[in-house]
Scaffold this motif. Structure first.
Motif, PDB file in Angstrom:
ATOM      1  N   ASP A 493       3.019   3.966  -4.942  1.00  0.00           N
ATOM      2  CA  ASP A 493       2.039   3.109  -5.389  1.00  0.00           C
ATOM      3  C   ASP A 493       2.209   1.628  -5.451  1.00  0.00           C
ATOM      4  OD1 ASP A 493      -0.427   2.268  -6.087  1.00  0.00           O
ATOM      5  OD2 ASP A 493      -0.442   2.954  -8.079  1.00  0.00           O
ATOM      6  N   THR A 494       2.177   1.005  -4.333  1.00  0.00           N
ATOM      7  CA  THR A 494       2.447  -0.539  -4.017  1.00  0.00           C
ATOM      8  C   THR A 494       1.596  -1.299  -4.638  1.00  0.00           C
ATOM      9  OG1 THR A 494       2.114  -0.372  -1.799  1.00  0.00           O
ATOM     10  CG2 THR A 494       4.134  -0.002  -2.024  1.00  0.00           C
ATOM     11  N   ASP A 495       0.234  -1.052  -4.483  1.00  0.00           N
ATOM     12  CA  ASP A 495      -0.566  -1.958  -4.791  1.00  0.00           C
ATOM     13  C   ASP A 495      -1.168  -1.537  -6.506  1.00  0.00           C
ATOM     14  OD1 ASP A 495      -1.848   0.428  -4.663  1.00  0.00           O
ATOM     15  OD2 ASP A 495      -3.288  -0.041  -2.960  1.00  0.00           O
ATOM     16  N   GLY A 496      -0.707  -0.575  -6.948  1.00  0.00           N
ATOM     17  CA  GLY A 496      -0.963  -0.453  -8.318  1.00  0.00           C
ATOM     18  C   GLY A 496      -2.303   0.224  -8.636  1.00  0.00           C
ATOM     19  N   ASP A 497      -2.923   1.013  -7.793  1.00  0.00           N
ATOM     20  CA  ASP A 497      -4.237   1.287  -7.963  1.00  0.00           C
ATOM     21  C   ASP A 497      -4.050   2.667  -8.326  1.00  0.00           C
ATOM     22  OD1 ASP A 497      -3.497   2.423  -5.807  1.00  0.00           O
ATOM     23  OD2 ASP A 497      -5.520   2.153  -4.387  1.00  0.00           O
ATOM     24  N   GLY A 498      -3.274   3.074  -8.678  1.00  0.00           N
ATOM     25  CA  GLY A 498      -2.976   4.669  -9.005  1.00  0.00           C
ATOM     26  C   GLY A 498      -3.211   5.575  -7.950  1.00  0.00           C
ATOM     27  N   LEU A 499      -3.320   5.269  -6.730  1.00  0.00           N
ATOM     28  CA  LEU A 499      -3.469   6.258  -5.698  1.00  0.00           C
ATOM     29  C   LEU A 499      -2.485   5.967  -4.575  1.00  0.00           C
ATOM     30  CD1 LEU A 499      -7.442   6.698  -5.494  1.00  0.00           C
ATOM     31  CD2 LEU A 499      -5.645   8.145  -6.487  1.00  0.00           C
ATOM     32  N   VAL A 500      -1.997   7.095  -3.864  1.00  0.00           N
ATOM     33  CA  VAL A 500      -1.047   6.472  -2.797  1.00  0.00           C
ATOM     34  C   VAL A 500      -1.632   6.799  -1.326  1.00  0.00           C
ATOM     35  CG1 VAL A 500       1.110   7.224  -1.732  1.00  0.00           C
ATOM     36  CG2 VAL A 500       0.854   7.160  -4.203  1.00  0.00           C
ATOM     37  N   TYR A 501      -1.983   5.918  -0.578  1.00  0.00           N
ATOM     38  CA  TYR A 501      -2.577   5.938   0.685  1.00  0.00           C
ATOM     39  C   TYR A 501      -1.507   6.377   1.670  1.00  0.00           C
ATOM     40  CZ  TYR A 501      -6.445   4.321  -1.669  1.00  0.00           C
ATOM     41  OH  TYR A 501      -7.377   3.899  -2.726  1.00  0.00           O
ATOM     42  N   PHE A 502      -2.107   6.662   3.027  1.00  0.00           N
ATOM     43  CA  PHE A 502      -1.186   7.060   4.079  1.00  0.00           C
ATOM     44  C   PHE A 502      -0.001   6.243   4.544  1.00  0.00           C
ATOM     45  CE2 PHE A 502      -0.112   7.488   8.637  1.00  0.00           C
ATOM     46  CZ  PHE A 502       0.196   8.959   8.537  1.00  0.00           C
ATOM     47  N   TRP A 503      -0.295   4.909   4.273  1.00  0.00           N
ATOM     48  CA  TRP A 503       0.449   3.825   4.769  1.00  0.00           C
ATOM     49  C   TRP A 503       1.640   3.484   3.610  1.00  0.00           C
ATOM     50  CZ3 TRP A 503      -4.521   2.614   3.372  1.00  0.00           C
ATOM     51  CH2 TRP A 503      -4.703   1.907   2.269  1.00  0.00           C
ATOM     52  N   GLU A 504       1.170   3.708   2.454  1.00  0.00           N
ATOM     53  CA  GLU A 504       2.263   3.872   1.545  1.00  0.00           C
ATOM     54  C   GLU A 504       3.092   4.905   1.258  1.00  0.00           C
ATOM     55  OE1 GLU A 504      -0.385   1.362  -2.157  1.00  0.00           O
ATOM     56  OE2 GLU A 504      -0.710   3.507  -1.936  1.00  0.00           O
ATOM     57  N   TRP A 505       2.679   6.240   1.794  1.00  0.00           N
ATOM     58  CA  TRP A 505       3.511   7.144   1.964  1.00  0.00           C
ATOM     59  C   TRP A 505       4.483   7.093   3.076  1.00  0.00           C
ATOM     60  CZ3 TRP A 505       4.960  11.997  -0.063  1.00  0.00           C
ATOM     61  CH2 TRP A 505       5.496  12.821   0.834  1.00  0.00           C
ATOM     62  N   GLN A 506       3.994   6.343   4.152  1.00  0.00           N
ATOM     63  CA  GLN A 506       5.084   6.257   5.277  1.00  0.00           C
ATOM     64  C   GLN A 506       5.907   5.085   4.736  1.00  0.00           C
ATOM     65  OE1 GLN A 506       2.505   5.024   8.619  1.00  0.00           O
ATOM     66  NE2 GLN A 506       3.072   6.960   9.538  1.00  0.00           N
ATOM     67  N   ALA A 507       5.507   4.157   3.991  1.00  0.00           N
ATOM     68  CA  ALA A 507       6.576   3.092   3.455  1.00  0.00           C
ATOM     69  C   ALA A 507       7.621   3.775   2.628  1.00  0.00           C
ATOM     70  CB  ALA A 507       5.717   2.035   2.773  1.00  0.00           C
TER      71      ALA A 507
END
Length: 601
Positions: A493-507
């Motif tokens: 969770d790079t942006d700290g919003d509590g959710l992991v999006y697709f681009w964060e999963w790939q990162a």
């Protein structure tokens, strides 16, 4: 007085008149020959002088030379200065011109050929005395003949105009004489000019008329010429005065401009000098400041070198830990590391070489980044270690063979679609409840991109919770403990919003910027093991060991480093962790009993 003396006196008088007329003619301004009217007035005046000379000679033919002299002087003056305009051709003059010249001729109202402008042509002067003068062309000679014919015609017209003006002058003079005498002489002369009865019957009428004619010729001739000379002189003086005044105005304006430019130049020079002084002052101040800064930097560098040399000397005098079985090795190692980093951040290599008997490279990296002063990149380094653990675990699971875990990106999309399907069902249920119940609230619904279930909409808008990410990591084959899964999910969770999006999963799983660090860690660990340090002495090295075992050991080392820092460990770990506990290092990385799956919303 004898007759001979009388002739000499008359000859002198005529000669004086002739010389005065000649001087007056050449003294006149040549601008009087520019226009026809003014040129004709001069011609009439010279014809009056010529008639005066003729009258003075008594009308004898012996004075023909005088008549020719005045005519020659006028003709020469006309040839030099006058231009005939719209001159009508007479006789065979048209035939004497060539076809090329005829093309420039014009016709007047009477359909007669006229020359637009005619000026007398002189032969061209030779460039040197030895050259012969260039003769005139046939057309030039024809034009000169026409010019001389026009001069002769104009002279006759001037004589006719002179007779007219002379008669008017005599008539005005006689009228003035009669008016002056009160009309007494009004009947003295009859129509034939003979003497008649009256108070003035004894006056010689012929002598009177002769005197009036001489006065008329004098007034219409020399007097006019000298009056014109005076006018030309006044005009010339006025023009010269105007030219002088204009030059004075221009000179004054130029002088004012010069003074203005001089003043501006002086101001610019003063500004330049001031700017130059200011620039020299600033340059001197900069040099002094640079010199002082260099001196200060040298002092700081000298102090830094002194402290660094002292730190290295002290480090060489301090006993290095030989293993984890020593009492107080943890506090001793951490205290030395903190002291070295407080001196210089580049002491990591020296500290690791000193403490490598008790610490591994991954542990040393995490601990060094946590020592004060903490860099702004420390947080990224710590969570980067967690991301490396997850990526290495998934990569290791994917290399087990054909029966390995599914693709990470496809697994994320499947989980996201399942989550979206549940959200769509809940939205439909809320819509049905709203329709059945009172209209007190409205359903939020889903965006159009999510209603259609497009792949771009899912990648951009659907995020997984921390618990869903931990389950997904297990699904793709990550062999991590519950604590490691928690840290990996938090790092995703790079942006700290509590959710992991697709681009964060790939990162999380496909970050290329961690490859160099992983390779360096493995190389350093292989070198230490090749040297035979600790319990791993005699091992074959990382190149021949099982990859999963190496990754597992590395994960244990990073997890142990987290446990050594109570401020960065999990709350449950901080509460249960003790002082030099080396037993926690042997925790099973497959222990998932403390994993809280939570709600995958």
């Amino acid at each position: 007085m004898s007759e001979r003396e009388e002739k000499i006196r008359l000859w002198r008088l005529r000669k004086d008149v002739f010389e005065r007329a000649k001087v007056a003619l050449h003294t006149l301004d040549t601008s009087r020959a520019d226009t026809h009217d003014r040129w004709f007035d001069v011609t009439v005046a010279l014809s009056a002088v010529s008639r005066q000379l003729y009258k003075g000679s008594g009308g004898s033919s012996s004075d023909a030379a005088d008549l020719g002299s005045i005519l020659k002087e006028w003709r020469k003056w006309t040839m030099d200065n006058h231009t005939f305009e719209l001159l009508k051709l007479e006789g065979d003059e048209y035939d004497s011109l060539s076809e090329g010249v005829r093309a420039f001729l014009q016709k007047d109202e009477d359909e007669d050929w006229v020359v637009p402008a005619l000026r007398y042509s002189y032969p061209a002067k030779p460039k040197s005395k030895t050259d012969k003068p260039r003769p005139l062309t046939d057309n030039q000679r024809a034009y000169n003949a026409i010019f001389l014919r026009a001069c002769k015609t104009s002279w006759r017209q001037a004589l006719a105009e002179l007779n007219k003006q002379k008669g008017e002058f005599i008539e005005r003079a006689e009228k003035s004489r009669r008016e002056a005498k009160g009309g007494r002489g009004a009947k003295d002369v009859d129509a034939k000019g003979e003497r008649g009865p009256g108070p003035s019957g004894d006056v010689d009428i012929e002598d009177l008329r002769e005197r009036l004619e001489r006065a008329a010729l004098q007034s219409l001739g020399l007097r006019k010429l000298f009056a014109w000379i005076e006018e030309d002189t006044e005009e010339r003086k006025a023009k010269e005065k105007a030219d002088i005044e204009e030059k004075e105005r221009e000179s004054a304006a130029a002088h004012r401009g010069f003074l203005r430019v001089k003043k501006e130049r002086a101001a610019r020079q003063a500004d330049n000098r001031r700017d130059a002084r200011e620039a020299r002052r600033r340059e001197l101040e900069e040099k002094q400041a640079k010199k002082a800064q260099a001196k200060e930097q040298y002092a700081h560098w000298s102090e830094y070198r002194r402290q660094r040399d002292a730190a290295e000397s002290c480090l060489n005098c301090i006993d290095a830990p030989t293993g984890r079985d020593e009492a107080g090795w943890r506090e001793h190692t951490l205290k030395v590391g903190r002291a070295l980093k407080a001196v210089d951040d580049t002491f990591f290599g020296s500290w690791y070489d000193w403490a490598k008997g008790a610490l591994r490279m991954a542990e040393a990296e995490v601990l060094w980044d946590a020592f004060p002063p903490v860099s702004p990149l420390t947080h990224a380094a710590l969570f980067g270690a967690a991301r490396r653990l997850a990526r290495d675990a998934v990569t290791s699971a994917a290399g087990d063979g054909d029966d390995g875990p599914p693709d990470a990106a496809a697994a994320f999309m499947d989980a996201a679609r399942a989550l979206l399907e549940r959200a769509r069902e809940e939205a439909e249920e809320d819509e049905r409840d709203r329709r059945r119940g009172p209209a007190t609230a409205e359903s939020k619904g889903l965006p159009d991109s999510l209603k259609r279930g497009t792949e771009a909409g899912i990648k951009a808008r659907v995020g997984l919770s921390e618990g869903a990410v931990r389950k997904l990591l297990r699904k793709v084959g990550a062999r991590l403990s519950g604590k490691e899964l928690k840290r990996a999910a938090r790092a995703a969770d790079t942006d700290g919003d509590g959710l992991v999006y697709f681009w964060e999963w790939q990162a999380l799983l496909r970050s290329d910027d961690e490859d160099a660090v992983v390779d360096a860690d493995r190389k350093a660990e292989g070198k230490r093991e090749d040297k035979g340090d600790g319990a791993d002495a005699g091992a074959t090295g990382p190149a021949t060991r099982d990859r999963s075992l190496v990754d597992a050991e590395r994960r244990r080392a990073i997890l142990k480093a987290f446990k050594m820092l109570p401020g960065l460990a999990d709350p449950e770990e901080s509460a249960g962790g003790g002082g030099g506990g080396g037993d926690d290092y042997e925790d099973d990385y497959d222990d998932d009993d403390d994993d809280d799956d939570g709600n995958d919303g």
